[in-house]
Motif scaffolding. Structure first.
Motif, PDB file in Angstrom:
ATOM      1  N   VAL A 145      82.381  39.893 102.476  1.00 45.28           N
ATOM      2  CA  VAL A 145      83.469  40.780 102.045  1.00 45.28           C
ATOM      3  C   VAL A 145      84.365  41.232 103.193  1.00 45.28           C
ATOM      4  CG1 VAL A 145      82.197  42.964 102.155  1.00 45.28           C
ATOM      5  CG2 VAL A 145      84.020  42.657 100.447  1.00 45.28           C
ATOM      6  N   PRO A 152      89.206  38.330 101.705  1.00 46.64           N
ATOM      7  CA  PRO A 152      88.317  37.995 102.823  1.00 46.64           C
ATOM      8  C   PRO A 152      88.341  36.517 103.217  1.00 46.64           C
ATOM      9  CG  PRO A 152      87.054  38.726 100.904  1.00 46.64           C
ATOM     10  CD  PRO A 152      88.495  38.785 100.512  1.00 46.64           C
ATOM     11  N   GLU A 169      89.719  39.736  95.816  1.00 44.43           N
ATOM     12  CA  GLU A 169      89.399  40.960  96.558  1.00 44.43           C
ATOM     13  C   GLU A 169      87.975  40.988  97.097  1.00 44.43           C
ATOM     14  OE1 GLU A 169      90.096  44.601  94.477  1.00 44.43           O
ATOM     15  OE2 GLU A 169      88.782  44.120  92.809  1.00 44.43           O
ATOM     16  N   GLU A 223      87.060  48.425  99.081  1.00 40.69           N
ATOM     17  CA  GLU A 223      87.280  46.986  99.278  1.00 40.69           C
ATOM     18  C   GLU A 223      87.845  46.343  98.007  1.00 40.69           C
ATOM     19  OE1 GLU A 223      86.821  45.585 102.094  1.00 40.69           O
ATOM     20  OE2 GLU A 223      85.448  46.929 103.151  1.00 40.69           O
ATOM     21  N   VAL A 236      92.266  43.472 101.099  1.00 41.78           N
ATOM     22  CA  VAL A 236      92.290  42.260 101.911  1.00 41.78           C
ATOM     23  C   VAL A 236      91.551  41.129 101.203  1.00 41.78           C
ATOM     24  CG1 VAL A 236      91.425  41.277 104.096  1.00 41.78           C
ATOM     25  CG2 VAL A 236      92.464  43.565 104.066  1.00 41.78           C
TER      26      VAL A 236
HETATM   27 MG    MG Z   1      88.626  43.150 100.403  1.00 38.11          MG
END
Ligand code: MG
Ligand code: NAP
Length: 490
Positions: free
Chosen positions: A340, A40, A104, A191, A38
């Motif tokens: 994040v 952020p 990222e 993440e 994702v």
């Molecule tokens: Mg991320």
């Protein structure tokens, strides 16, 4: 008016492999599972990468074990030259890697460019260190025997990295491991797997043989890392992340008595004495607090400022903080990107609310802006009471609590009153005081009139529950070796 820099983010994302990297091949996860990455700043999924199963992790260990003898025997000069090529490839692709890091992780392009340079430098430094693994010869006290020591690669190493410096935390482990002759399995943070995959591709291009570097991204971190650590072929666990997970892994490592290097959480105090250069102290505070948007283990977490300079320091610091502009990290003129993820933003908000309830004064900021993305305002809190939770816990966001003190001894005692001991910062114009206080601070590193300590050539690490062992410098390579003693008599 904001403007996106070239190359286009979509092209950068498209060039990154999405698989697991095992035994020199890019493969899907055993059960087809994926991790959604994702951005952020937009809260949108930008890519899906393979999420390894336990069997995938063990296949990577198997590959690393098979590749170990030839890699350990390869002339150190050749291992070093492969690392040197990896440094050059990272440098040539610096802008692409920086954009990936922004997308990222959420950091700004300025921070991301800084991270790429820092990360690449670990490959250059360990390219040089690969040929400097020394042994010793000593005459035993009885005058007869000779004591020979040599350094050998410790074996297969499992490397586990966090999301806050996804490039540098990977190269800080891969560089010394490869230089020492070890083979590795890297488990990056869920993440930020793209940065690790991009580095694996670079190492592949640099000529790292199949099986020497394996990457197994996985959402099933506990199961996959646990199974690898249980495997008797694994002889080193090098972990960077939270103290909480570090404790779990130390217990796990006890079963097979695996050697552990642990870079864990911090709670850095930042001391400013009356005799400090005010401008330098504010500059240092800005970098110690705001590098990576506050999401650094080295981030200044508590500011202790002597009474005579406290008002001027707090005003100047708050003015600089409130002037920062918030936005997506790759837009021009943005000084602060998002956190994040939503949990991190909510944790920061809860710590600020707690401090406000205990009586802290909000000098600037103190809220999450109403907009898409996991943003939080740059915040300075004054007159923070000793019982506020954010003085004890890692904030990991753009929030600076300021506490006033009068005596040097009082400041040192407050600074040391934590289970963490990663880094401390001291600003003073008196060199004797600076060195005296540096000695008295219980942390693995001290920034003396410096707001940033990280340097690939220096031993990075903490005391107390901030970790075990050191990364970077010559010491970082020794972590991946076993010392052998040969007793002889000639
Ligand atoms: Mg991320
Ligand atoms: P984290 O939650 O501890 O995660 C770190 C890594 O461990 C990630 O790859 C994570 O994978 C994995 N992991 C999580 N649970 C695990 C388990 N039970 N068994 C094995 N692996 C597990 O830390 P983070 O939130 O990513 O990073 C922030 C923390 O890192 C902060 O505390 C910061 O201070 C610390 N840090 C320390 C240093 C240092 O050098 N001292 C440097 C940077 C960061 P998933 O992503 O899949 O959960």
């Amino acid at each position: 008016m904001t403007q996106t820099v070239s190359p286009p983010v979509d092209d950068v994302l498209a060039a990154v492999p999405r698989g697991l990297f095992i035994d020199g091949a890019w493969v899907e996860s055993g059960d087809g599972a994926v991790i959604d990455v994702v951005d952020p700043a937009t809260e949108q999924v930008v890519a899906s990468v393979a999420s390894a199963t336990v069997e995938d992790g063990l296949a990577a260990v198997e590959a690393a074990q098979r590749a170990l003898p030839a890699w350990a025997k390869m002339p150190p000069r050749e291992r070093g030259e492969i690392l040197r090529r990896a440094f050059e490839l990272m440098t040539a692709r610096a802008e692409e890697l920086a954009l990936l890091d922004v997308v990222e992780n959420g950091k700004t392009l300025v921070d991301a460019r800084g991270e790429v340079a820092y990360a690449a430098e670990f490959f250059r430094w360990y390219a040089e260190e690969a040929v400097r693994l020394h042994g010793t010869v000593q005459t035993a006290p009885n005058g007869g025997n000779r004591i020979l020591t040599l350094r050998q690669p410790i074996g297969v190493a499992v490397l586990v990295t966090p999301w806050n410096f996804p490039l540098a935390m990977a190269t800080r482990k891969i560089g010394p491991a490869l230089a020492a002759g070890c083979t590795v399995v890297l488990k990056p943070a869920s993440e930020t797997p793209l940065s690790a995959l991009a580095i694996a591709r670079i190492l592949e291009e640099a000529g790292v043989p199949a099986g020497v570097v394996n990457v197994v991204s996985s959402k099933r971190s506990g199961a996959v890392v646990g199974a690898m650590v249980d495997d008797p072929r694994v002889r080193k666990l090098s972990f960077t992340g939270s103290t909480e997970v570090g404790r779990v892994l130390l217990e796990r490592a006890a079963r097979t008595v695996v050697s552990c290097a642990m870079e864990l959480g911090g709670n850095a105090p930042f001391l400013v004495f009356d005799d400090a250069d005010l401008d330098a102290a504010v500059d240092g505070a800005m970098i110690a607090k705001m590098r990576n948007g506050g999401e650094a283990c080295t981030a200044a977490n508590r500011f202790y400022v002597q009474a005579g300079i406290a008002r001027d320091f707090t005003e100047a610091f708050a003015a600089r903080m409130s002037a920062l502009s918030i936005g997506p990290g790759h837009h021009d003129g943005v000084d602060l990107g998002p956190l994040v993820n939503a949990e991190s933003r909510d944790k920061v908000a809860a710590l600020v609310a707690d401090a406000q309830q205990t009586g802290a004064r909000t000098v600037t900021g103190g809220q999450a802006p109403q907009r898409t993305g996991f943003f939080y305002e740059p915040t300075v809190l004054g007159e923070v009471p000793g019982n506020a939770a954010l003085l004890r816990e890692e904030i990991f966001g753009p929030v600076a609590p300021v506490v006033t003190f009068t005596e040097e001894a009082e400041a040192v005692a407050a600074a040391n009153d934590t289970e963490f001991g990663l880094v401390s910062y001291v600003y003073t114009g008196d060199l004797a005081r600076g060195l005296r206080v540096s000695e008295a601070l219980d942390s693995g590193m001290v920034g003396l009139n410096r707001g940033v300590v990280s340097d690939p050539a220096a031993p990075f690490g903490g005391t107390k529950q901030s970790g075990l062992g050191r990364e970077g410098g010559h010491e970082g390579m020794l972590e991946f070796t076993e010392e052998k003693y040969v007793a002889t008599d000639w």
